[in-house]
Design an enzyme around this catalytic site. Structure first.
Site, PDB file in Angstrom:
ATOM      1  N   HIS A 230       0.865  -1.182   0.000  1.00 37.96           N
ATOM      2  CA  HIS A 230       0.000   0.000   0.000  1.00 37.96           C
ATOM      3  C   HIS A 230       0.904   1.235   0.000  1.00 37.96           C
ATOM      4  O   HIS A 230       2.021   1.184   0.513  1.00 37.96           O
ATOM      5  CB  HIS A 230      -0.833  -0.055   1.289  1.00 37.96           C
ATOM      6  CG  HIS A 230      -1.896   0.972   1.410  1.00 37.96           C
ATOM      7  ND1 HIS A 230      -1.645   2.250   1.840  1.00 37.96           N
ATOM      8  CD2 HIS A 230      -3.231   0.910   1.174  1.00 37.96           C
ATOM      9  CE1 HIS A 230      -2.781   2.928   1.869  1.00 37.96           C
ATOM     10  NE2 HIS A 230      -3.755   2.140   1.462  1.00 37.96           N
TER      11      HIS A 230
ATOM     12  N   GLN B 260      -4.496  -5.249   6.886  1.00 36.65           N
ATOM     13  CA  GLN B 260      -5.494  -6.164   6.313  1.00 36.65           C
ATOM     14  C   GLN B 260      -5.437  -7.546   6.960  1.00 36.65           C
ATOM     15  O   GLN B 260      -6.150  -8.451   6.521  1.00 36.65           O
ATOM     16  CB  GLN B 260      -5.267  -6.303   4.792  1.00 36.65           C
ATOM     17  CG  GLN B 260      -5.462  -5.027   4.012  1.00 36.65           C
ATOM     18  CD  GLN B 260      -6.913  -4.545   3.991  1.00 36.65           C
ATOM     19  OE1 GLN B 260      -7.841  -5.294   4.277  1.00 36.65           O
ATOM     20  NE2 GLN B 260      -7.106  -3.283   3.675  1.00 36.65           N
TER      21      GLN B 260
ATOM     22  N   LYS C 130     -10.312  -0.591  10.587  1.00 30.22           N
ATOM     23  CA  LYS C 130     -10.490  -1.781   9.741  1.00 30.22           C
ATOM     24  C   LYS C 130     -10.877  -2.997  10.575  1.00 30.22           C
ATOM     25  O   LYS C 130     -11.087  -4.079  10.055  1.00 30.22           O
ATOM     26  CB  LYS C 130      -9.194  -2.058   8.966  1.00 30.22           C
ATOM     27  CG  LYS C 130      -8.910  -0.974   7.911  1.00 30.22           C
ATOM     28  CD  LYS C 130      -7.741  -1.348   7.045  1.00 30.22           C
ATOM     29  CE  LYS C 130      -7.153  -0.169   6.306  1.00 30.22           C
ATOM     30  NZ  LYS C 130      -7.912   0.206   5.107  1.00 30.22           N
TER      31      LYS C 130
ATOM     32  N   CYS D 181      -4.744   2.411  -3.692  1.00 31.09           N
ATOM     33  CA  CYS D 181      -3.541   2.941  -3.034  1.00 31.09           C
ATOM     34  C   CYS D 181      -2.359   1.987  -3.166  1.00 31.09           C
ATOM     35  O   CYS D 181      -1.558   1.855  -2.227  1.00 31.09           O
ATOM     36  CB  CYS D 181      -3.784   3.246  -1.556  1.00 31.09           C
ATOM     37  SG  CYS D 181      -4.951   4.562  -1.310  1.00 31.09           S
TER      38      CYS D 181
HETATM   39  N1  PMP Z   1      -1.737  -0.877   4.611  1.00 29.02           N
HETATM   40  C1  PMP Z   1      -2.680  -1.600   4.000  1.00 29.02           C
HETATM   41  C2  PMP Z   1      -2.353  -2.971   3.503  1.00 29.02           C
HETATM   42  C3  PMP Z   1      -3.950  -1.064   3.843  1.00 29.02           C
HETATM   43  O1  PMP Z   1      -4.912  -1.767   3.240  1.00 29.02           O
HETATM   44  C4  PMP Z   1      -4.237   0.236   4.345  1.00 29.02           C
HETATM   45  C5  PMP Z   1      -5.602   0.877   4.194  1.00 29.02           C
HETATM   46  N2  PMP Z   1      -6.234   0.658   2.989  1.00 29.02           N
HETATM   47  C6  PMP Z   1      -3.203   0.940   4.972  1.00 29.02           C
HETATM   48  C7  PMP Z   1      -1.986   0.341   5.098  1.00 29.02           C
HETATM   49  C8  PMP Z   1      -3.409   2.302   5.510  1.00 29.02           C
HETATM   50  O2  PMP Z   1      -4.275   2.303   6.591  1.00 29.02           O
HETATM   51  P1  PMP Z   1      -4.783   3.668   7.219  1.00 29.02           P
HETATM   52  O3  PMP Z   1      -5.280   4.493   6.074  1.00 29.02           O
HETATM   53  O4  PMP Z   1      -5.858   3.248   8.151  1.00 29.02           O
HETATM   54  O5  PMP Z   1      -3.623   4.292   7.906  1.00 29.02           O
END
Ligand code: PMP
Length: 407
Positions: free
Chosen positions: A124, A204, A227, A365
């Site tokens: 990500h 995740q 999440k 992302c």
């Molecule tokens: N890492 C992964 C694998 C994610 O799926 C996400 C959120 N989609 C994030 C990091 C970032 O999380 P957050 O926006 O809650 O900081």
């Protein structure tokens, strides 16, 4: 989990009764954020109604109650992750802030020009950009573990990337696009054989599989509350005590200090050294409630049921002509991404939305991953234990209609 258990669980999530364009909401965007059960919503209200006062060092009754609730929440997170010390649990805004903390503070303490950071192709952006920023700041190199066509990391290539200049490895536990569950224990072992620490992005993973940071021997482990059925704005960085002691604070301000004079400031002990400013003590206590809720259902039960859902949706998707499932690892979590022929994922998502079905479209992302697969992104379905096979059936019929309209 049987039908009546799922029905009971569904009744605990008020938002699942919402109508979207007059249709019952089908929420398959749990990878982006999960919905909140009534007990978590109640815990937020309870906090503001009964124990709202700024925490730590307050002598008055309410402040002490709030402090106790916040520190009990830290203990709950510690137990949930299988950590041994409360001091190793730092509250952050989420995974993103946790990774930025490590990229900055570890970078300050241990990284120099010419050093290297290893990440993977399926990260990500929040596990890419902070490291790129570090690399720019310190004139370092970012090295990337490739994967095969199924979406499985190439561990031989990974071993070859490690060398005496590698300072840290940072990889995701579960891919938010492919659903791949990475063999993080092995990844950590390989790095540790060369004394290289490892950060695991657990955003995740924690909502879907049992995580034990001690068993994994992770040096750092990050996740986001929102999440895993908790509110937005609260997250966690687990760090081994030896590392958290060895790296400098990330932000300065109240809470994180021991003494301040204009000449010199000394820093607070762990974990407060990393928690500048008023912490989200309402969020932390609601997170503890969410973790209690998830544990009451049982992570094993959740994993088994969500596995059933992902197997089922995959089977049903494959009934559709020109269907391409993106991510075909053996070990997958509750994410199924796909493309149909040349239809743009955005169009599919837009039309499904009009039918009350929430899916995510785009690069999620993880733009470098889409680039490496030479695709414009995917349609992503991601599941929770409150989803059902009946919802999947409605989704598949809707998807067939949408494809008919777009073909
Ligand atoms: N890492 C992964 C694998 C994610 O799926 C996400 C959120 N989609 C994030 C990091 C970032 O999380 P957050 O926006 O809650 O900081």
């Amino acid at each position: 989990m049987d039908k009546s258990t799922i029905e009971k669980i569904r009744s605990e999530f008020p938002i699942l009764n919402e109508k979207i364009y007059n249709k019952s909401l089908i929420y398959f965007d749990n990878g982006a954020t999960t919905q909140k059960p009534q007990c978590v919503l109640d815990r937020i209200n309870y906090g503001y109604e009964h124990l709202n006062a700024n925490i730590h060092r307050g002598v008055h009754f309410l402040s002490q109650l709030a402090t106790e609730a916040h520190e009990n929440a830290r203990k709950a997170v510690c137990d949930f992750l299988g950590a041994t010390k409360r001091e190793e649990i730092v509250f952050t805004r989420g995974t993103t802030e946790a990774i930025n903390l490590v990229a900055f503070s570890f970078g300050e303490a241990f990284c120099n020009e010419g050093d290297e950071v290893v990440i993977s192709v399926m990260e990500h952006h929040s596990n890419i950009v902070p490291w790129q920023m570090l690399c720019e700041r310190k004139k370092m190199k970012l090295r990337v573990i490739p994967m095969n066509e199924k979406g499985v990391l190439d561990l031989d290539a990974y071993k070859k990337l490690l060398n005496e200049r590698t300072r840290i490895v940072s990889v995701t536990h579960v891919s938010n696009v492919l659903g791949t569950v990475n063999p993080v224990k092995e990844i950590i072992e390989i790095a540790h054989a060369q004394n290289i620490p490892v950060l695991i992005d657990g955003a995740q993973a924690v909502p879907h599989i049992q995580v034990n940071v001690k068993e994994l021997d992770a040096d750092f482990y990050a996740f986001s509350g929102h999440k895993i059925y908790a509110p937005t704005g609260i997250g966690v960085l687990y760090g081994k005590e030896k590392w958290l002691n060895a790296i400098p604070p990330y932000q300065g301000g109240g809470e994180m200090i021991a003494t301040v004079t204009f000449e010199k400031t000394t820093y607070n002990e762990l974990p407060f050294k990393f928690e500048a400013g008023t912490p989200d003590y309402i969020g932390s206590t609601a997170l503890a409630e969410a973790l209690r809720y998830v544990q009451e259902i049982g992570i094993e039960n959740i994993a088994a049921y969500e596995h059933e859902l992902t197997e089922y949706v995959t089977k049903r998707l494959l009934e559709i002509e020109n269907m391409r499932i993106i991510g075909q690892a053996e070990d997958k979590s509750a994410v199924v991404s796909f493309l149909v022929g040349n239809i743009h994922p955005y169009d599919v998502g837009m039309l499904l939305d009009r039918l009350g079905i929430a899916v995510r479209t785009g690069h999620h992302c993880a733009q470098p991953l889409s680039d490496s697969l030479e695709i414009p992104g995917t349609v992503r379905t991601s599941f929770s234990f409150y989803n059902t096979k009946d919802e999947i059936d409605v989704f598949i019929e809707a998807l067939k209609r949408v494809i008919g309209m777009l073909s």
